[in-house]
Design an enzyme around this catalytic site. Sequence first.
Site, mmCIF file in Angstrom:
data_model
loop_
_atom_site.group_PDB
_atom_site.id
_atom_site.type_symbol
_atom_site.label_atom_id
_atom_site.label_comp_id
_atom_site.label_asym_id
_atom_site.label_seq_id
_atom_site.Cartn_x
_atom_site.Cartn_y
_atom_site.Cartn_z
ATOM 1 N N GLY A 273 14.549 -47.315 -6.655
ATOM 2 C CA GLY A 273 14.607 -46.477 -7.857
ATOM 3 C C GLY A 273 13.681 -45.284 -7.743
ATOM 4 O O GLY A 273 13.317 -44.666 -8.722
ATOM 5 N N ILE B 62 17.416 -36.543 3.300
ATOM 6 C CA ILE B 62 18.668 -35.817 3.065
ATOM 7 C C ILE B 62 18.381 -34.798 1.951
ATOM 8 O O ILE B 62 18.057 -35.183 0.818
ATOM 9 C CB ILE B 62 19.776 -36.786 2.587
ATOM 10 C CG1 ILE B 62 19.881 -38.005 3.510
ATOM 11 C CG2 ILE B 62 21.104 -36.051 2.449
ATOM 12 C CD1 ILE B 62 20.478 -37.773 4.846
ATOM 13 N N ARG C 43 22.618 -56.131 -10.697
ATOM 14 C CA ARG C 43 22.632 -56.305 -12.162
ATOM 15 C C ARG C 43 23.773 -55.483 -12.743
ATOM 16 O O ARG C 43 24.325 -54.610 -12.046
ATOM 17 C CB ARG C 43 21.311 -55.793 -12.747
ATOM 18 C CG ARG C 43 21.147 -54.294 -12.544
ATOM 19 C CD ARG C 43 19.871 -53.737 -13.118
ATOM 20 N NE ARG C 43 19.864 -52.290 -13.023
ATOM 21 C CZ ARG C 43 19.371 -51.600 -12.001
ATOM 22 N NH1 ARG C 43 18.840 -52.234 -10.975
ATOM 23 N NH2 ARG C 43 19.436 -50.271 -11.957
HETATM 24 C C1 MV4 Z 1 16.591 -40.607 -0.436
HETATM 25 C C2 MV4 Z 1 16.740 -39.225 -0.702
HETATM 26 C C3 MV4 Z 1 16.917 -38.373 0.380
HETATM 27 N N1 MV4 Z 1 16.911 -38.850 1.644
HETATM 28 N N2 MV4 Z 1 16.594 -41.057 0.830
HETATM 29 C C4 MV4 Z 1 15.803 -41.928 -4.956
HETATM 30 C C5 MV4 Z 1 15.687 -43.287 -5.560
HETATM 31 C C6 MV4 Z 1 16.196 -44.203 -4.567
HETATM 32 N N3 MV4 Z 1 17.481 -44.729 -5.075
HETATM 33 C C7 MV4 Z 1 16.352 -43.454 -3.298
HETATM 34 N N4 MV4 Z 1 16.263 -42.048 -3.643
HETATM 35 C C8 MV4 Z 1 16.402 -41.084 -2.711
HETATM 36 N N5 MV4 Z 1 16.447 -41.506 -1.439
HETATM 37 C C9 MV4 Z 1 16.746 -40.183 1.850
HETATM 38 N N6 MV4 Z 1 16.725 -40.630 3.126
HETATM 39 C C10 MV4 Z 1 16.726 -38.780 -2.026
HETATM 40 C C11 MV4 Z 1 16.519 -39.705 -3.012
HETATM 41 C C12 MV4 Z 1 16.429 -39.170 -4.359
HETATM 42 C C13 MV4 Z 1 17.410 -39.418 -5.265
HETATM 43 C C14 MV4 Z 1 18.500 -40.207 -4.911
HETATM 44 C C15 MV4 Z 1 19.452 -40.430 -5.869
HETATM 45 C C16 MV4 Z 1 19.323 -39.901 -7.137
HETATM 46 C C17 MV4 Z 1 18.247 -39.142 -7.479
HETATM 47 C C18 MV4 Z 1 17.280 -38.876 -6.553
HETATM 48 C C19 MV4 Z 1 16.184 -38.088 -6.886
HETATM 49 C C20 MV4 Z 1 15.255 -37.860 -5.959
HETATM 50 C C21 MV4 Z 1 15.346 -38.406 -4.690
#
Ligand code: MV4
Length: 452
Positions: A164, A203, A292
């Site tokens: 999260g 990413i 969930r």
């Molecule tokens: C990432 C990413 C970019 N690259 N992993 C945010 C919460 C968790 N679900 C994982 N997340 C992210 N992982 C990599 N390798 C960017 C996020 C991220 C994000 C992902 C989905 C929705 C909102 C976000 C907000 C900030 C960062």
Amino acid sequence: MFSKILIANRGEIALRIIRACRELGIRTVAVYSEADRNSLHVRFADEAICIGPPSSSSSYLNIPAIISAAEITDVEAIHPGYGFLAENPHFAEICESCKITFIGPTPENIRLMGDKMAARAAMQKAGLPVVPGSIAAIKTKEEALKVAKSIGYPVIIKAAAGGGGKGMRVCHNDLTLISSLMTAQAEAEANFGNSAVYIERYIEKPRHIEIQILGDKYGHILHLGERDCSIQRRHQKLLEESPSPAVDVKLRKRIGDMALKGAKIAGYVSAGTIEFLLDSRNNFYFMEMNTRIQVEHPVTEMVTGIDLLKEQIRIACGEKITIQQDQVHIKGAAIECRINAEDYENNFLPCPGKIETLILPGGPGVRVDTHIYQGYEISPYYDSLIAKLITYGSNRQEAIAVMRRALNEFHISGIKTTIPFYLKLLENPLFLKGEISTHFVQEMFKEEQKEI
Ligand code: MV4
């Protein structure tokens, strides 16, 4: 079918579960803290038991109190909702040892997916695309530098027990990587009692695309399309929609098939969500799995016509999923806005208080999942979500038009809410074109700062 279920939750999701039970002819037991004595889920349930003082740790997280309430009222099952104990494998095990059915996945499903690194390894083994990164926990700065060298900057450090977005740090070079590693490990230990961290390639500006999964106790797994949850602020989802404007029929099949593969390998039971990151070149990567029912489940219900809570309850009492994958059709478009008791003009500061007047929206294509009523006192003890406004249209433009109308009809006085934020968002040209990423909201605010 069960004759009585205890709902170990509060607010709108407790009402949602009670409604599903009522339609299935199941009696319900509500549990409530002293702060929730006048809450609607207490009034709607057939029986209600006070389980403790206002703080969550003394009430909705109080396992002995909840199990005692279940024993006293002689329920056959407990639905945990989302948050609180929903993803606590220990609670699921205690329910089973007390011969009370836990309405949700198995403790093994919860445990595996709760360890983000183990989940990533299992999904990679199942053939799902994962972001290039470290296989095991990173212990030393030498290991970190080696992984970063092999995948290239920018990289992101994640806590294995996080999820999260908690405990994530983006690094753009060796120097920031080394300094961030120590703090990330310390924070992970402090926040999750587990210092294990891992590294992935970062990413840039991804979209958050998640696939709704349903699995029964006989190995039948179904996916119900995707939700686009990219409109987030500090990892709190604000607006979710289905289908995603970024996913066409071909990509939906690719992501859906991958999600099915992952859920099948995990032997997943009940409702669950597999989260993917989608990059600007339509590559998608497994991010994590939520074990969930999610806040945003209504948008999937609106476009598939499937009641996810009833399906969860049917699966828990041993029924087979009767829907075939080729019978699942995404029809139209649905959007959900999370209405929070927060002051949008004051940096989304939570502002509980008493609802003086309330006029809920309605009419064609409008669904409001809420526990508030005129005169209700919003408690400062729990999260600020007070209503989910969901709208449906034959396409995205129509769903947006219905949402605009519904937001303008939604009248609350006595507290501040995030309604003005959504009215602004739904005028934004990039949002209207569907050109959004997880960075959209922070970029929208930067624009706003410039205007001031
Ligand atoms: C990432 C990413 C970019 N690259 N992993 C945010 C919460 C968790 N679900 C994982 N997340 C992210 N992982 C990599 N390798 C960017 C996020 C991220 C994000 C992902 C989905 C929705 C909102 C976000 C907000 C900030 C960062």
